[in-house]
Design a protein around this motif. Structure first.
Motif, PDB file in Angstrom:
ATOM      1  N   PHE A 226       0.803  -1.223   0.000  1.00  0.00           N
ATOM      2  CA  PHE A 226       0.000   0.000   0.000  1.00  0.00           C
ATOM      3  C   PHE A 226       0.841   1.280   0.000  1.00  0.00           C
ATOM      4  N   MET A 227       2.145   1.155   0.204  1.00  0.00           N
ATOM      5  CA  MET A 227       3.015   2.325   0.115  1.00  0.00           C
ATOM      6  C   MET A 227       4.442   1.871  -0.172  1.00  0.00           C
ATOM      7  N   LYS A 228       5.231   2.802  -0.672  1.00  0.00           N
ATOM      8  CA  LYS A 228       6.631   2.504  -0.961  1.00  0.00           C
ATOM      9  C   LYS A 228       7.447   2.552   0.325  1.00  0.00           C
ATOM     10  N   ARG A 229       8.631   2.001   0.265  1.00  0.00           N
ATOM     11  CA  ARG A 229       9.505   1.970   1.441  1.00  0.00           C
ATOM     12  C   ARG A 229       9.799   3.379   1.920  1.00  0.00           C
ATOM     13  N   SER A 230       9.784   3.533   3.231  1.00  0.00           N
ATOM     14  CA  SER A 230      10.024   4.837   3.844  1.00  0.00           C
ATOM     15  C   SER A 230      10.683   4.644   5.199  1.00  0.00           C
ATOM     16  N   ALA A 231      11.519   5.587   5.583  1.00  0.00           N
ATOM     17  CA  ALA A 231      12.197   5.507   6.888  1.00  0.00           C
ATOM     18  C   ALA A 231      11.524   6.398   7.920  1.00  0.00           C
ATOM     19  N   SER A 232      10.437   7.055   7.525  1.00  0.00           N
ATOM     20  CA  SER A 232       9.769   7.984   8.432  1.00  0.00           C
ATOM     21  C   SER A 232       9.145   7.241   9.614  1.00  0.00           C
ATOM     22  N   GLY A 233       9.304   7.830  10.805  1.00  0.00           N
ATOM     23  CA  GLY A 233       8.722   7.226  12.003  1.00  0.00           C
ATOM     24  C   GLY A 233       7.471   7.923  12.452  1.00  0.00           C
ATOM     25  N   SER A 234       6.963   8.869  11.647  1.00  0.00           N
ATOM     26  CA  SER A 234       5.773   9.625  12.038  1.00  0.00           C
ATOM     27  C   SER A 234       4.602   9.280  11.136  1.00  0.00           C
ATOM     28  N   PHE A 235       3.422   9.526  11.629  1.00  0.00           N
ATOM     29  CA  PHE A 235       2.189   9.304  10.866  1.00  0.00           C
ATOM     30  C   PHE A 235       1.995  10.526   9.974  1.00  0.00           C
ATOM     31  N   ASP A 236       2.693  10.511   8.830  1.00  0.00           N
ATOM     32  CA  ASP A 236       2.684  11.658   7.928  1.00  0.00           C
ATOM     33  C   ASP A 236       1.625  11.487   6.839  1.00  0.00           C
ATOM     34  N   GLY A 237       1.615  12.401   5.881  1.00  0.00           N
ATOM     35  CA  GLY A 237       0.621  12.370   4.821  1.00  0.00           C
ATOM     36  C   GLY A 237       0.701  11.129   3.954  1.00  0.00           C
ATOM     37  N   THR A 238       1.917  10.651   3.713  1.00  0.00           N
ATOM     38  CA  THR A 238       2.091   9.443   2.902  1.00  0.00           C
ATOM     39  C   THR A 238       1.463   8.234   3.585  1.00  0.00           C
ATOM     40  N   LEU A 239       1.679   8.118   4.888  1.00  0.00           N
ATOM     41  CA  LEU A 239       1.098   7.010   5.641  1.00  0.00           C
ATOM     42  C   LEU A 239      -0.419   7.146   5.694  1.00  0.00           C
ATOM     43  N   GLN A 240      -0.896   8.372   5.839  1.00  0.00           N
ATOM     44  CA  GLN A 240      -2.344   8.587   5.882  1.00  0.00           C
ATOM     45  C   GLN A 240      -3.009   8.147   4.571  1.00  0.00           C
ATOM     46  N   LYS A 241      -2.386   8.469   3.436  1.00  0.00           N
ATOM     47  CA  LYS A 241      -2.930   8.051   2.146  1.00  0.00           C
ATOM     48  C   LYS A 241      -2.931   6.526   2.017  1.00  0.00           C
ATOM     49  N   ALA A 242      -1.876   5.903   2.538  1.00  0.00           N
ATOM     50  CA  ALA A 242      -1.819   4.437   2.491  1.00  0.00           C
ATOM     51  C   ALA A 242      -2.931   3.834   3.333  1.00  0.00           C
ATOM     52  N   VAL A 243      -3.191   4.412   4.506  1.00  0.00           N
ATOM     53  CA  VAL A 243      -4.275   3.929   5.357  1.00  0.00           C
ATOM     54  C   VAL A 243      -5.611   4.105   4.640  1.00  0.00           C
ATOM     55  N   GLN A 244      -5.795   5.237   3.994  1.00  0.00           N
ATOM     56  CA  GLN A 244      -7.050   5.476   3.270  1.00  0.00           C
ATOM     57  C   GLN A 244      -7.246   4.465   2.144  1.00  0.00           C
TER      58      GLN A 244
END
Length: 534
Positions: A226-244
């Motif tokens: 649902f999303m590309k690899r990322s090193a971010s540890g926060s619930f950012d916009g990219t993660l929110q879009k993946a959740v959606q």
């Protein structure tokens, strides 16, 4: 007198010797033919289809003849794919069949191998074409008529066809089946690589948060694709879009917040998803017939009804289906929609009348005053003249009807595909239920969120002004039947795993527990998860 050999007698002797030689050769061949026929007849005893097939072709082989190598190879190669298609592979046992072919030195051996191959062919071709299970034996509410092929005709077709082409064409060739098969292989590869990683143990995660569980959520969505690899540890916009996106594909409100319902779905392991896919493939085999150039598709678990024209969705609406209670679950079957009724009368099903309303009438004859009490002649009965207390569910002699109105339980229109289960699609005054993610609340019929628009779409093929036609009948206030000039096939399905138009697989909860029962039956028959998930 010494034996004199004349030219004529010598010629006669040669002819006699030649005849004897020919007889000597013919007897073993004839004996072999007889032995083969006897072996086929004996081995096919008890299997009328196989026996009939060979008897009608004079016991000529299709698997063990000198010219049948391609057919043998095609069958053996197909049997090897049973696991790939989620079938009970032990039913077919290609190794045993290979051994039988290899050891067939006598005519009788060949006859037995011939019948073994025919039986395996029929079992496999039936299972991969129209399903390995019988749905009605698993769940009585799956009343679908499975399109089993005539086994004699199946053998005859195989005997006349290109063997490889015939075997390749057996599985459903639908976009659904092919997408499910691809998902099965993907999930098996996922299991082979260890799954989707640790579950998310938080109760709720939302944008702006950070920490170990946000990382776990991110990693699991990455592993699911649902999303590309990322090193971010926060619930950012990219993660929110993946959740959606995950929520959309799992029938959840796409608010981008990983609440309890979303996390419960995210934490489902690939083994369970794989079993859902295998069951969905089996269900697709049960429906392996043309659905119709135009057809209506209701997916009970998705709470959605669609009109499909030439393979493309042209209309879609939310629905409410039967609640998970005995006698209320929406059954699975196919039929043909013939007409709609505008301003319908609700003829209360007897089960509802006697189980729900009769107890109320016993307490108060004026209860459920919106319903008319009608006798066997169709006459409205005065409630004051009836002693409801004297009746039981079996002896209650009346029917209950609700006249057309805005508050009618069927709303302002119902769509009829006459069937023994008294199931149809209809409007409803209870519009608030359509806002919920889970919508199993009816007595079994399918309620439409947009019934007028559904009617327009159906009528558009027979009038240039479908809205005008519909509202002219509606505004009359009278119950009116409008026939569909082109009856439309209706398919009530139950898929907890299904392909979207873009080919991605969506998942839904098993609201009636039917898939769990099917999976248990398939496991009992020998179906297994991929090797890594066994």
């Amino acid at each position: 007198m010494p034996f004199a050999v004349t030219r004529r007698s010598f010629s006669t002797c040669l002819m006699t010797l030649s005849a004897i030689a020919l007889i000597g050769l013919a007897e073993p061949v004839q004996a072999q033919v007889t032995a083969f026929k006897q072996a086929v007849a004996e081995a096919s005893y008890g299997n009328e289809a196989v026996a009939t097939f060979y008897r009608t072709r004079g016991y000529a082989p299709i698997f063990t003849g000198e010219q049948d190598g391609t057919r043998r190879a095609a069958l053996l190669a197909a049997l090897e794919t049973a696991d790939i298609h989620g079938l009970p592979a032990e039913r077919y046992d290609p190794e045993t069949l290979k051994a039988a072919f290899a050891a067939a030195e006598t005519a009788r051996d060949r006859g037995r191998a011939e019948v073994l191959a025919a039986k395996m062919f029929l079992q496999f071709s039936t299972d991969i074409q129209t399903g390995a299970m019988t749905p009605g034996k698993i769940d009585s509410e799956i009343v679908r008529q499975v399109p089993r092929r005539d086994p004699v005709l199946q053998l005859q077709a195989f005997a006349k066809s290109s063997p490889q082409g015939f075997m390749k064409a057996l599985p459903p060739g639908t976009q659904q089946y092919n997408a499910l098969l691809a998902e099965k292989l993907r999930l098996e590869a996922t299991l082979g690589h260890g799954g989707w990683g640790p579950k998310v143990s938080a109760g709720k995660l939302e944008p702006g948060q950070s920490g170990e569980q946000v990382v776990a959520l991110r990693n699991r969505l990455i592993a699911m694709g649902f999303m590309k690899r990322s090193a971010s540890g926060s619930f950012d916009g990219t993660l929110q879009k993946a959740v959606q996106q995950f929520q959309i594909e799992h029938g959840l409100e796409p608010d981008g917040i990983a609440g309890p319902a979303t996390l419960a779905e995210i934490n489902i392991e690939p083994q369970q998803r794989l079993s859902q896919v295998i069951v969905a493939m089996e269900r697709e085999r049960w429906s392996n017939v043309p659905l119709g150039e135009r057809h209506i598709l209701v997916n009970i678990t998705e709470y959605t009804a669609r009109i499909i024209d030439n393979g493309k969705e042209t209309f879609s609406t939310r629905v409410v289906v039967g609640s998970d209670q005995s006698g209320r679950r929406t059954p699975e079957f196919s039929d043909v929609m013939e007409y709609m009724v505008i301003n319908p009368t609700w003829n209360v099903p007897r089960s509802i009348a006697t189980k729900e309303y009769l107890p109320l009438l016993k307490k108060n004859p004026n209860a459920v005053s919106h319903l008319r009490v009608v006798d066997s002649r169709g006459r409205t009965v005065s409630r004051g003249s009836v002693n409801f207390a004297q009746y039981t569910a079996s002896s209650f002699p009346f029917s209950l009807k609700q006249p057309p109105s805005q508050s009618n339980a069927l709303g302002l229109v119902k769509f009829m595909f006459p069937n023994p289960y008294n199931i149809y699609l209809h409007d409803t005054p209870s519009k608030n239920l359509f806002a919920r993610d889970q919508r199993a609340f009816s007595h079994g019929c399918v309620r439409l969120a947009e019934p007028f628009e559904f009617a327009y779409a159906l009528l558009a093929r027979q009038t240039s002004d479908p809205e005008g036609l519909f509202h002219a009948r509606l505004n009359s206030g009278s119950e009116t039947r409008v026939n569909l000039e082109e009856p439309v096939p209706v398919h009530l399905q139950y898929r907890t795993a299904f392909a979207t138009a873009k080919g991605r697989i969506s998942y839904r909860p098993d609201i009636y527990g039917r898939d769990a029962r099917i999976w248990a039956a398939m496991q009992a028959a020998g179906v297994k998860l991929g090797e890594a998930g066994s």
